[in-house]
Design a protein around this motif. Structure first.
Motif: not given
Length: 266
Positions: A193-219
């Motif tokens: 969980x520690x090694x494979x959770x992106x939220x616990x790891x920094x975004x690599x320098x030079x990479x851009x990101x955008x997170x997408x989700x449905x507003x009607x999804x599970x909380x």
């Protein structure tokens, strides 16, 4: 529709998407039909089962646009790392293809035959193989567990030739999944969980990101998306009217907000 009784906390209910989507059982067959029909339209522009590793599921399908590709979009499928395969999603290549990008859809070894960390390594290898076949920028997107794997390709602990990642409904924090019944198949432990959770790891320098989700999804999925966007200080979009099974549909439309976001800045 019949829903399971609520008992809090209930991790299995938190991640039970189908129980909250009308007609959920019909989606896999629909995806398979639409994907097969789409492949029929491409003729020689579809290359199936390109090996990127030694395993029998370490194969990718590559769809080529008309003319020289502007780059490549990699779509990684979901299914909680233990369900589905690459051929369910071919139709989602239509949007990027119409905008001049090649689209690759890698398969991977499913749990429990592979741990999540091993699957991450397989997708990274697929990206390296693609980088030698298609010139130009590489964007990795993916849905649910595939959203997790897309996000992992942008993490600073990996060296992957990726320009941008757009995780769709990602599982960015694996800790809560350890309490679910499916963990008997996944085998996530605290170290993984520690090694494979992106939220616990920094975004690599030079990479851009955008997170997408449905507003009607599970909380839980809204939380997973928001956590990743906050940890990475990147934009996130909760698309109105979309749930976990139809949030990916925009990839098939070159003019959709999702397709434009995947290719933003390229």
């Amino acid at each position: 529709m019949t829903r399971p009784p609520y008992a809090w906390p209930d991790p299995d209910r938190d991640y039970a998407n189908g129980a909250f989507i009308p007609g959920a059982a019909d989606y896999p067959d629909r995806w398979a039909r639409e994907a097969a029909a789409f492949r029929e339209t491409l003729a020689g522009r579809a290359q199936a089962d390109i090996a990127y590793g030694p395993g029998h599921r370490e194969r990718l399908d590559l769809f080529l646009p008309e003319g020289t590709p502007r780059g490549v979009v990699v779509f990684v499928h979901g299914g909680y790392w233990h369900l589905f395969g690459k051929t369910h999603w071919s139709h989602l290549a239509a949007g990027p293809l119409a905008r001049g990008f090649a689209v690759a859809m890698p398969g991977y070894t499913l749990a429990p035959a592979a741990r999540i960390g091993e699957i991450t390594g397989q997708i990274a290898q697929a990206c390296w193989v693609l980088s030698h076949r298609i010139a130009g920028p590489m964007v990795v997107t993916g849905h649910s567990a595939g959203g997790h794997l897309a996000a992992r390709m942008g993490c600073a602990d990996l060296t992957v030739p990726v320009t941008r990642v757009v995780p769709i409904s990602p599982l960015s924090e694996l800790g809560p999944l350890m309490a679910t019944g499916m963990n008997a198949t996944l085998g996530i432990d605290p170290d993984e969980a520690a090694a494979e959770s992106p939220a616990r790891l920094p975004l690599r320098a030079g990479v851009t990101a955008h997170v997408w989700v449905g507003a009607e999804e599970r909380p839980a999925f809204l939380w997973q998306a928001r956590v990743l966007s906050e940890e990475w200080a990147c934009p996130w979009t909760a698309q109105p009217g979309r749930h976990h099974f139809d949030v990916i549909d925009g990839l098939a439309d070159p003019d959709s907000a999702l397709c434009k976001t995947v290719l933003d800045g390229l």
